[in-house]
Design a protein around this motif. Structure first.
Motif, PDB file in Angstrom:
ATOM      1  N   TRP A  13       9.875  -0.246   2.329  1.00  0.00           N
ATOM      2  CA  TRP A  13       9.016  -1.042   1.438  1.00  0.00           C
ATOM      3  C   TRP A  13       9.535  -2.476   1.439  1.00  0.00           C
ATOM      4  CZ3 TRP A  13       9.884  -2.915  -3.868  1.00  0.00           C
ATOM      5  CH2 TRP A  13       8.726  -3.495  -4.419  1.00  0.00           C
ATOM      6  N   ASP A  40       5.936   3.767   5.843  1.00  0.00           N
ATOM      7  CA  ASP A  40       5.803   2.458   5.196  1.00  0.00           C
ATOM      8  C   ASP A  40       5.011   2.611   3.904  1.00  0.00           C
ATOM      9  OD1 ASP A  40       6.190  -0.590   5.515  1.00  0.00           O
ATOM     10  OD2 ASP A  40       4.115  -0.335   4.863  1.00  0.00           O
ATOM     11  N   ASN A  41       5.609   2.099   2.811  1.00  0.00           N
ATOM     12  CA  ASN A  41       5.044   2.272   1.480  1.00  0.00           C
ATOM     13  C   ASN A  41       4.237   1.036   1.068  1.00  0.00           C
ATOM     14  OD1 ASN A  41       4.910   4.433  -0.239  1.00  0.00           O
ATOM     15  ND2 ASN A  41       6.902   4.116  -1.195  1.00  0.00           N
ATOM     16  N   ALA A  42       3.206   0.717   1.875  1.00  0.00           N
ATOM     17  CA  ALA A  42       2.306  -0.408   1.578  1.00  0.00           C
ATOM     18  C   ALA A  42       3.071  -1.728   1.486  1.00  0.00           C
ATOM     19  CB  ALA A  42       1.515  -0.159   0.300  1.00  0.00           C
ATOM     20  N   SER A  43       3.910  -1.984   2.493  1.00  0.00           N
ATOM     21  CA  SER A  43       4.657  -3.243   2.516  1.00  0.00           C
ATOM     22  C   SER A  43       3.720  -4.434   2.629  1.00  0.00           C
ATOM     23  CB  SER A  43       5.631  -3.257   3.694  1.00  0.00           C
ATOM     24  OG  SER A  43       6.641  -2.288   3.529  1.00  0.00           O
ATOM     25  N   VAL A  48       4.993  -3.327   9.240  1.00  0.00           N
ATOM     26  CA  VAL A  48       4.250  -2.393  10.088  1.00  0.00           C
ATOM     27  C   VAL A  48       4.136  -2.911  11.515  1.00  0.00           C
ATOM     28  CG1 VAL A  48       1.995  -1.344  10.480  1.00  0.00           C
ATOM     29  CG2 VAL A  48       2.991  -1.319   8.186  1.00  0.00           C
ATOM     30  N   ILE A  62       1.734   5.294   7.520  1.00  0.00           N
ATOM     31  CA  ILE A  62       1.474   4.142   6.661  1.00  0.00           C
ATOM     32  C   ILE A  62       0.739   4.587   5.410  1.00  0.00           C
ATOM     33  CG2 ILE A  62       0.382   1.866   6.540  1.00  0.00           C
ATOM     34  CD1 ILE A  62       0.499   1.854   9.651  1.00  0.00           C
ATOM     35  N   ASN A  63       1.374   4.372   4.257  1.00  0.00           N
ATOM     36  CA  ASN A  63       0.731   4.646   2.973  1.00  0.00           C
ATOM     37  C   ASN A  63      -0.073   3.428   2.534  1.00  0.00           C
ATOM     38  OD1 ASN A  63       1.985   7.178   2.843  1.00  0.00           O
ATOM     39  ND2 ASN A  63       3.785   6.340   1.808  1.00  0.00           N
ATOM     40  N   LYS A  64      -1.280   3.651   2.066  1.00  0.00           N
ATOM     41  CA  LYS A  64      -2.134   2.542   1.634  1.00  0.00           C
ATOM     42  C   LYS A  64      -1.686   1.942   0.308  1.00  0.00           C
ATOM     43  CE  LYS A  64      -6.249   4.172   4.086  1.00  0.00           C
ATOM     44  NZ  LYS A  64      -7.676   4.614   3.957  1.00  0.00           N
ATOM     45  N   LEU A  65      -0.943   2.754  -0.471  1.00  0.00           N
ATOM     46  CA  LEU A  65      -0.403   2.301  -1.748  1.00  0.00           C
ATOM     47  C   LEU A  65       1.098   2.547  -1.767  1.00  0.00           C
ATOM     48  CD1 LEU A  65      -3.048   3.869  -4.176  1.00  0.00           C
ATOM     49  CD2 LEU A  65      -2.949   1.479  -3.438  1.00  0.00           C
ATOM     50  N   ASN A  66       1.806   1.800  -2.615  1.00  0.00           N
ATOM     51  CA  ASN A  66       3.217   2.076  -2.818  1.00  0.00           C
ATOM     52  C   ASN A  66       3.339   3.339  -3.674  1.00  0.00           C
ATOM     53  OD1 ASN A  66       5.921   2.183  -3.370  1.00  0.00           O
ATOM     54  ND2 ASN A  66       6.067   0.147  -4.288  1.00  0.00           N
TER      55      ASN A  66
END
Length: 272
Positions: A13, A40-43, A48, A62-66
């Motif tokens: 993040w 990846d926590n929505a950096s 990315v 890849i997460n769209k939100l933290n």
């Protein structure tokens, strides 16, 4: 040769520099059946693109939100289980590891079949011979979790495998069977204390949490928080201590935890 599949999960993040160094460290690991998964926590930085550029052969989810530490790692755990993982190594992105770390963790896990979670010896990154943690314990007087060996130079005084009350969350090695029995991390905690909650669940299920001194990690200490005393770190420490107490302790013990938290908050308010 041991062919048990180990998936190491790194949660990023906005920590590109640390994540790259962590991955480079893992590339020196000697264990062969090893897969690196990056979440990846929505950096909001260029994480990315740069991770994809430098490590095109690794899986990047890849997460769209933290989603926080707990659920962010759960994304990786689910992926690893779906892809045949025998062991999952949750590793903070602000760490580096010894090349033989997984060999030592695998060997210990197989020597201790009741181990549901294994925790390495952890050093200060900026003082690499000084111990940050040789396992965690509960200080009943302070009503707080503490770490064996914190601040001590390593002279071999913590070189024995032993059961511990909780594992430091920056490096947790978990057999698949334990996850299938206990479940995933509790996303309610978001970040901080989820590892303590998980250790209590592990032990409640009749398994052990073990400290493994042969396995070595160097940690930058709360880099993703902005430091140990950052407002984010302080907020989630107090909030989640109360959540943990509500989940695991009797009413009378919860009262003592609440009292200690409010006393600390009051002292900090007065001092400011």
């Amino acid at each position: 040769m041991n062919t048990k599949k180990v998936f190491t999960i790194i949660l990023n993040w906005n920590g590109l520099k640390d994540t790259i160094e962590c991955i480079r460290s893992l590339e020196k690991v000697t264990y062969q059946a090893h897969t690196i998964i990056i979440i990846d926590n929505a950096s909001a930085d260029n994480s990315v693109n740069e991770i994809n550029r430098q490590f095109p052969s690794y899986t990047l989810l890849i997460n769209k939100l933290n989603l926080g530490f707990a659920e962010g790692n759960n994304v990786g755990i689910r992926y690893a289980l779906d892809n045949g993982a025998d062991y999952i190594f949750l590793l903070n992105n602000d760490t580096t590891v010894a090349p033989d770390i997984i060999d030592n963790l695998i060997a210990s896990a197989q020597q201790h079949p009741k181990a549901g979670l294994l925790n390495p010896k952890i050093y200060f990154y900026n003082d690499p011979d000084r111990i940050w943690s040789a396992g965690g314990y509960w200080d009943d007087k302070a009503k707080y979790f503490e770490q064996f060996g914190e601040g001590e130079l390593d002279k071999g005084q913590y070189d024995t495998v032993k059961p511990i009350e909780f594992a430091i969350g920056c490096a947790m090695f978990i057999p698949r069977a334990a996850i299938e029995k206990v479940g995933l991390l509790d996303k309610t905690f978001f970040l901080n204390y989820e590892e303590i909650d998980y250790c209590f669940r592990i032990k409640h299920a009749g398994l052990e949490v073990l400290y493994i001194p042969e396995a070595k990690v160097w940690h930058k200490i709360s880099a993703s928080f902005g430091g140990e005393s950052s407002p984010l770190k302080v907020y989630y420490t107090f909030r989640n201590r109360l959540l943990w107490a509500k989940k695991h302790l009797s009413f009378l013990k919860r009262v003592s935890i609440h009292t200690s938290v409010y006393r600390i908050i009051f002292r900090q308010f007065v001092n400011h």
